[in-house]
Design an enzyme around this catalytic site. Structure first.
Site, mmCIF file in Angstrom:
data_model
loop_
_atom_site.group_PDB
_atom_site.id
_atom_site.type_symbol
_atom_site.label_atom_id
_atom_site.label_comp_id
_atom_site.label_asym_id
_atom_site.label_seq_id
_atom_site.Cartn_x
_atom_site.Cartn_y
_atom_site.Cartn_z
ATOM 1 N N GLU A 1 34.558 38.786 46.396
ATOM 2 C CA GLU A 1 34.877 40.164 46.236
ATOM 3 C C GLU A 1 33.816 41.301 47.289
ATOM 4 O O GLU A 1 33.237 41.678 46.556
ATOM 5 C CB GLU A 1 34.814 40.931 44.990
ATOM 6 C CG GLU A 1 36.354 39.995 44.006
ATOM 7 C CD GLU A 1 37.612 40.714 44.713
ATOM 8 O OE1 GLU A 1 37.760 41.968 44.702
ATOM 9 O OE2 GLU A 1 38.361 39.869 45.091
ATOM 10 N N LYS B 1 36.001 39.697 53.231
ATOM 11 C CA LYS B 1 37.217 39.906 53.210
ATOM 12 C C LYS B 1 37.699 40.439 54.549
ATOM 13 O O LYS B 1 38.887 39.943 55.168
ATOM 14 C CB LYS B 1 37.848 40.650 52.156
ATOM 15 C CG LYS B 1 37.708 39.797 50.791
ATOM 16 C CD LYS B 1 38.169 40.602 49.681
ATOM 17 C CE LYS B 1 38.114 40.232 48.254
ATOM 18 N NZ LYS B 1 39.028 38.799 48.173
ATOM 19 N N HIS C 1 47.403 40.231 43.451
ATOM 20 C CA HIS C 1 46.536 39.930 42.384
ATOM 21 C C HIS C 1 46.938 38.866 41.461
ATOM 22 O O HIS C 1 47.790 39.261 40.433
ATOM 23 C CB HIS C 1 46.003 41.243 41.761
ATOM 24 C CG HIS C 1 44.991 40.945 40.759
ATOM 25 N ND1 HIS C 1 44.913 42.177 39.513
ATOM 26 C CD2 HIS C 1 43.909 40.351 40.476
ATOM 27 C CE1 HIS C 1 43.862 41.650 38.773
ATOM 28 N NE2 HIS C 1 43.017 40.636 39.428
#
Length: 197
Positions: free
Chosen positions: A123, A128, A171
């Site tokens: 994260e 990312k 998610h």
């Protein structure tokens, strides 16, 4: 006494919320099932997502950064397969089928034919964003790109893509191969195709 407790009210709320949370009628006819999926990152979450798709019969490619990552991803998937065997959810024939549906790689070029690519890396925006840019270059132009972020802004992630309409948030709740809930996060630019994949 139990019927009037907070816990009982919460359970009733969940029961009715699940029944109201149907697929929107305008999306249902467009929905597709991906047959070839790439998962970027074979850690605990990535392996569980991959195993979930293996259970649908999809061909899966897990991309890792190096040989050590590949070894961990392979061990994670094998652990899930063994768990399925021990619990009786799958038999040896099914376990072998799952193994044959799986490819492990460190090369983005091996992802060229996938319908859907889901990044499941740490994260961190910069990590990312780097993965998303690499995916956009490697994938076919009609492949959907998804991020498994649980809290980062999907629009900020999409901003690094030449075509931000390809990105959607997916998610998965942990453990992904057991939990039924998948939160679809629509970015400002997410296309209908990205939403229904």
């Amino acid at each position: 006494h139990l019927r009037h407790s907070d816990q009982a009210r919460a359970l009733r709320h969940i029961y009715f919320a699940e029944r109201r949370a149907k697929i929107p009628p305008d999306l249902k006819p467009e929905m597709q099932t991906p047959n070839h999926v790439a998962i970027i990152g074979g850690g605990t979450m990535g392996a569980a997502i991959a195993y979930d798709f293996l259970n649908t019969g999809a061909e899966i490619v897990i991309l890792e950064a190096d040989a050590d990552g590949l070894a961990r991803a392979s061990a994670n998937i094998e652990s899930l397969i063994r768990s399925g065997l021990l619990s009786g959810r799958i038999d040896e024939i099914t376990a072998n089928a799952r193994r044959s549906q799986l490819t492990l790689t460190t090369d983005y070029q091996d992802l060229g034919s996938v319908d859907l690519a889901i990044e499941a890396v740490s994260e961190d925006y910069s990590v990312k964003q780097k993965v998303l840019r690499s995916l956009e270059v490697a994938l076919q132009s009609d492949a959907v790109i998804a991020t498994n972020t649980s809290y980062l802004d999907v629009n900020m992630l999409a901003a690094v893509l030449a075509d931000p309409s390809r990105l959607v948030g997916m998610h998965f709740f942990a453990p992904a191969h057991i939990m039924k809930l998948l939160e679809i996060v629509k970015g400002d630019m997410s296309s209908l195709k990205a939403l229904v994949m």
